[in-house]
Design an enzyme around this catalytic site. Structure first.
Site, PDB file in Angstrom:
ATOM      1  N   GLY A  15       0.705 -29.009   7.869  1.00  0.00           N
ATOM      2  CA  GLY A  15       0.384 -30.177   7.043  1.00  0.00           C
ATOM      3  C   GLY A  15      -0.127 -31.326   7.888  1.00  0.00           C
ATOM      4  O   GLY A  15      -0.328 -31.196   9.104  1.00  0.00           O
ATOM      5  N   ASP A  36       4.885 -22.398   7.878  1.00  0.00           N
ATOM      6  CA  ASP A  36       4.261 -23.056   6.731  1.00  0.00           C
ATOM      7  C   ASP A  36       3.805 -22.007   5.728  1.00  0.00           C
ATOM      8  O   ASP A  36       3.348 -20.928   6.116  1.00  0.00           O
ATOM      9  CB  ASP A  36       3.042 -23.883   7.215  1.00  0.00           C
ATOM     10  N   TYR A 150      10.743 -35.500  -6.338  1.00  0.00           N
ATOM     11  CA  TYR A 150      10.559 -35.733  -4.901  1.00  0.00           C
ATOM     12  C   TYR A 150      11.705 -36.584  -4.347  1.00  0.00           C
ATOM     13  O   TYR A 150      12.355 -36.230  -3.364  1.00  0.00           O
ATOM     14  CB  TYR A 150       9.213 -36.424  -4.685  1.00  0.00           C
ATOM     15  N   ARG A 191      -3.291 -39.851  -2.456  1.00  0.00           N
ATOM     16  CA  ARG A 191      -2.677 -41.041  -1.863  1.00  0.00           C
ATOM     17  C   ARG A 191      -3.736 -42.127  -1.747  1.00  0.00           C
ATOM     18  O   ARG A 191      -4.935 -41.850  -1.737  1.00  0.00           O
ATOM     19  CB  ARG A 191      -2.087 -40.705  -0.490  1.00  0.00           C
TER      20      ARG A 191
END
Ligand code: NAD
Length: 323
Positions: A15, A36, A150, A191
Site C-alpha cells: 500500500g 499483502d 473503520y 482522499r
C-alpha cells in the site's frame, strides 16, 4: 534506541504507507517480508524492490492464518483499507482486517518473540470535541454510522494490542496516524489530496465537501515514516500521535493545490459525508518528548514532491490490481 533489529514483517506493505516503510527498513539494513492481498494496494508500489535479496513478497490475506518461516524481530501491522471510499466500499473486509487481521499479526509477533507496531488512526478520535487531539482523549465516534466500520475496527485493534501487551507481555507500539500524503497515493482513492491534485491537473472543477471550512492537518510521508521508525525502537506501549500540526481548512488546501499545479480549476461544493470530522489537528508533544520527533517537511516541499509523482501517473491506469 535499544537493540539492533533485523527482520520485519510489514502487513499492507504494497500500500501507500506500507511500501514507504518497506523502503525505509531495507535502507536501514533489515530484511523485509511484505504481506499483502492487494485489495487496495498496488504491486507497482513495490516493483522497484523485486530484485532486492532482502525483500520478500507474500501474497496473503492477513485475516487468514499467517505463517512466516524463520525469525522475525518486528511485525508492523498496516493492512487495512484506509481511504473513506475504500472502507465504505469494503466494510466487512475493513472490520475483519482490524479485528481478525490484528489478532493474526499479534499472534505472529508472539510466536516469534517480535515487537509489534499497530497502524492506528486519528479516526479513533471521531468528530473530536477536544482540539487539538491528545492521546488521552477517548474520542467521539459513532459506532453505527457508515464510518464506524473503520473507526471501530481501529479502536478494537488498539484494545486487542493492549490486551496482548498486558496479558502476554508482548512489546507493542501503537501509532495514531493523522492524514498523511505523498507519492504512491492512488489518484482515485477519494482522499482530499489525490482528488484535488488529479482534478487540478486535468483542469476539472475541484470538488470540496460541505462548505470547505472543516480542517485537516497534512503530514508528508517521510516524516511519518521517521516517527514510526523511532516509535518502534522506543519503549512506549500507549498510543502516540504522529502527524503534522499545521492545520488548515479544506478550502484553503484546495486553493493551495490549485495554485501549485498552476490550474484555473474552480471549486464546486458537494454534500458533506455523514459524520465527517469538523476539525483535526494532532497534539504532538508526546512524540516530541518521547521520540525527539517533529515533522521536517513543509507543505510546499511535500506537495511539490507529490505533484511530480502524480504528473507521471496521470496517464497510467487508475486502479491497482484487485483480487
Ligand atoms: P493503502 O490502502 O494504500 O494500504 C493498505 C494496504 O493493506 C493495501 O496494500 C491493501 O491491499 C492491504 N490490505 C488490506 N486488507 C488486507 C488483508 N486482509 N490482508 C492483507 N493485506 C491487506 O492505505 P494506506 O494509506 O497506506 O494505509 C496503511 C495503514 O495506515 C492502514 O492501516 C491505515 O488505516 C493507516 N492509516 C493511514 C493514514 C493515511 O493518512 N494514509 C492515516 C491513518 C491511518
Amino acid at each position: 534506541m535499544s537493540q539492533q533489529l533485523q527482520r520485519a514483517v510489514i502487513t499492507g506493505g504494497a500500500g501507500f504507507l506500507g511500501s514507504h516503510l518497506c523502503d525505509r527498513f531495507l535502507a536501514e539494513g533489515w530484511e523485509v517480508v511484505c504481506m499483502d492481498n492487494l485489495i487496495t494496494g498496488d504491486l507497482r508500489n513495490i516493483e522497484h524492490l523485486s530484485g532486492n535479496p532482502r525483500f520478500h513478497f507474500f501474497h496473503q490475506d492477513v485475516t487468514e492464518f499467517i505463517h512466516v518461516p524463520g525469525s522475525v524481530d518486528a511485525v508492523l501491522h498496516f493492512a487495512s483499507p484506509a481511504s473513506p471510499l475504500d472502507y465504505l466500499e469494503l466494510p466487512i473486509q475493513t472490520l475483519k482486517v482490524g479485528a481478525l487481521g490484528t489478532h493474526k499479526a499479534l499472534g505472529l509477533a508472539r510466536e516469534k518473540g517480535a515487537r509489534f507496531l499497530l497502524a492506528s488512526t486519528s479516526e479513533c478520535y471521531g468528530d473530536p470535541l477536544v482540539h487539538p487531539q491528545r492521546e488521552d482523549y477517548w474520542g467521539n465516534v459513532n459506532p453505527v454510522g457508515p464510518r464506524g466500520v473503520y473507526d471501530e475496527a481501529k479502536r478494537f485493534a488498539e484494545a486487542m494490542t493492549m490486551a496482548y501487551h498486558r496479558y502476554h507481555k508482548l512489546r507493542t507500539r501503537i501509532v495514531r496516524i493523522f492524514n498523511t500524503y505523498g507519492p504512491r497515493m492512488r489518484l482515485n482513492d477519494g482522499r482530499a489530496l489525490p482528488a484535488f491534485m488529479s482534478q487540478a491537473l486535468r483542469g476539472e472543477p475541484i470538488t470540496v465537501f460541505g462548505d470547505g471550512s472543516q480542517t485537516r492537518s497534512f503530514c508528508y510521508v517521510d516524516d511519518l515514516v521517521e516517527g514510526i521508525y523511532r516509535l518502534l525502537h522506543s519503549d512506549e506501549a500507549y498510543p502516540v500521535n504522529i502527524g503534522n500540526p499545521n492545520e488548515m481548512t479544506i478550502k484553503e488546501f484546495a486553493e493551495r493545490i490549485t495554485r501549485l499545479v498552476g490550474s484555473n480549476s474552480s471549486i464546486i461544493y458537494q454534500e458533506l459525508p455523514v459524520d465527517d470530522p469538523k476539525q483535526r489537528r494532532p497534539d504532538i508533544s508526546k512524540a516530541k518528548r518521547l521520540l525527539g520527533w517533529e515533522p521536517r517537511f513543509d507543505l510546499d516541499t511535500g506537495l511539490a514532491r507529490t505533484l511530480s509523482y502524480f504528473r507521471e501517473r496521470l496517464d497510467a491506469p487508475l486502479r491497482g490490481p484487485r483480487v
